[in-house]
Design an enzyme around this catalytic site. Structure first.
Site, PDB file in Angstrom:
ATOM      1  N   ASP A   1       0.855  -1.139  -0.014  1.00 33.63           N
ATOM      2  CA  ASP A   1       0.045   0.224   0.054  1.00 33.63           C
ATOM      3  C   ASP A   1       0.889   1.215  -0.069  1.00 33.63           C
ATOM      4  OD1 ASP A   1      -0.134   1.095   3.206  1.00 33.63           O
ATOM      5  OD2 ASP A   1      -0.008  -1.201   3.084  1.00 33.63           O
TER       6      ASP A   1
ATOM      7  N   GLU B   1      -8.686   4.079  11.993  1.00 33.07           N
ATOM      8  CA  GLU B   1      -7.627   4.187  13.104  1.00 33.07           C
ATOM      9  C   GLU B   1      -7.669   5.586  13.637  1.00 33.07           C
ATOM     10  OE1 GLU B   1      -3.355   4.262  11.255  1.00 33.07           O
ATOM     11  OE2 GLU B   1      -4.633   4.033   9.171  1.00 33.07           O
TER      12      GLU B   1
END
Length: 262
Positions: free
Chosen positions: A58, A145
């Site tokens: 990623d 998150e």
């Protein structure tokens, strides 16, 4: 991840040859074994990342000028690319990463970093505005998150029930637009504090760089495992996140057949 020095060196040499310095694109659909290194390797117990045959990365603004053809031949079979944050921020490298990964036939998906200072519907619309529907794309990703770095939103932490409600609202809008059920990305602390195990019917992408998912998220099924933040991949300068898909090569092809955008 075991560093396969000879293969990495040969890939780097290949990248230095020819014009404009990159190997030709590999045929679509070919899966390459991971020839990754790690600047801070971990010895996992149980089923290690090496046990999974399909790997990827990623990326975000921190990665510049990726040689996607070289990276793919080194085992980058898929890439999740940061697209947006909150309701008004777009990653400065999203367009170039999206185009480069597509040209190299890397299976690509886009992710959104969630803020708790903007309504989820606004964030969903911002993501939709910036991520084009593209044939073969992986499902959108909702990155959940806690954000300790935002100057305005770092200390906004709603109760767990509110967190899950906001997530569902974002997920509904994005799924309706793309026709794909999004993937949920999360970290151990966020998962635990917000009881994300309550979500059913969603694929999870789990971060755990010191232990296996089975150890860190007991009982939670997963589709992708982010197992390192310090990966070394030919074609990419500096460290990059490494990820593994949960199944076999055949499982990967079957998952793509049912989850990638037609």
């Amino acid at each position: 991840m075991i560093l396969r020095r000879a293969l990495i060196l040969s890939l780097l040499a290949l990248a230095a040859c020819g014009s404009p310095g990159s190997p030709p694109p590999a045929p679509p659909g070919v899966l390459f074994p991971a020839a990754f290194g790690d600047s801070d390797p971990v010895s996992f117990k149980g089923r290690t990342p090496a046990a999974y045959p399909v790997h990827g990365i990623d990326v975000a603004r921190f990665q510049n000028d990726i040689d996607w053809n070289t990276a793919r031949r080194a085992g980058v079979n898929f890439a999740f690319i940061k697209a947006t944050e909150g309701g008004d921020l777009k990653d400065i490298n999203f367009d170039s990463h999206w185009q480069g990964a597509g040209q190299a036939a890397v299976k690509r998906g886009a992710y959104h970093f969630y803020y708790f200072c903007t309504p989820p519907e606004d964030q969903a619309r911002w993501f939709i505005r910036n991520v084009p529907k593209t044939g073969g794309m992986l499902p959108p990703v909702l990155d959940m998150e806690w954000n300790p770095f935002s100057p305005t939103c770092a200390h906004v932490r709603p109760p767990a029930a509110d967190v899950r409600d906001q997530m569902r609202r974002w997920l509904r809008v994005v799924e309706a637009h793309y026709g794909q059920r999004p993937i949920i990305y999360t970290t151990p602390k966020f998962y635990r504090e917000n009881d994300l195990g309550r979500f059913r019917g969603y694929d999870f992408w789990l971060r755990t760089t010191a232990k296996t998912p089975a150890e860190t998220y007991p009982g939670q099924t997963w589709r992708f495992w982010q197992y390192s933040a310090t990966g070394i991949v030919p074609g990419i300068d500096g460290d990059v996140d490494l990820n593994a898909f949960s199944g076999s090569r055949a499982d990967w092809q079957n998952w793509l057949a049912t989850h990638a955008l037609p």
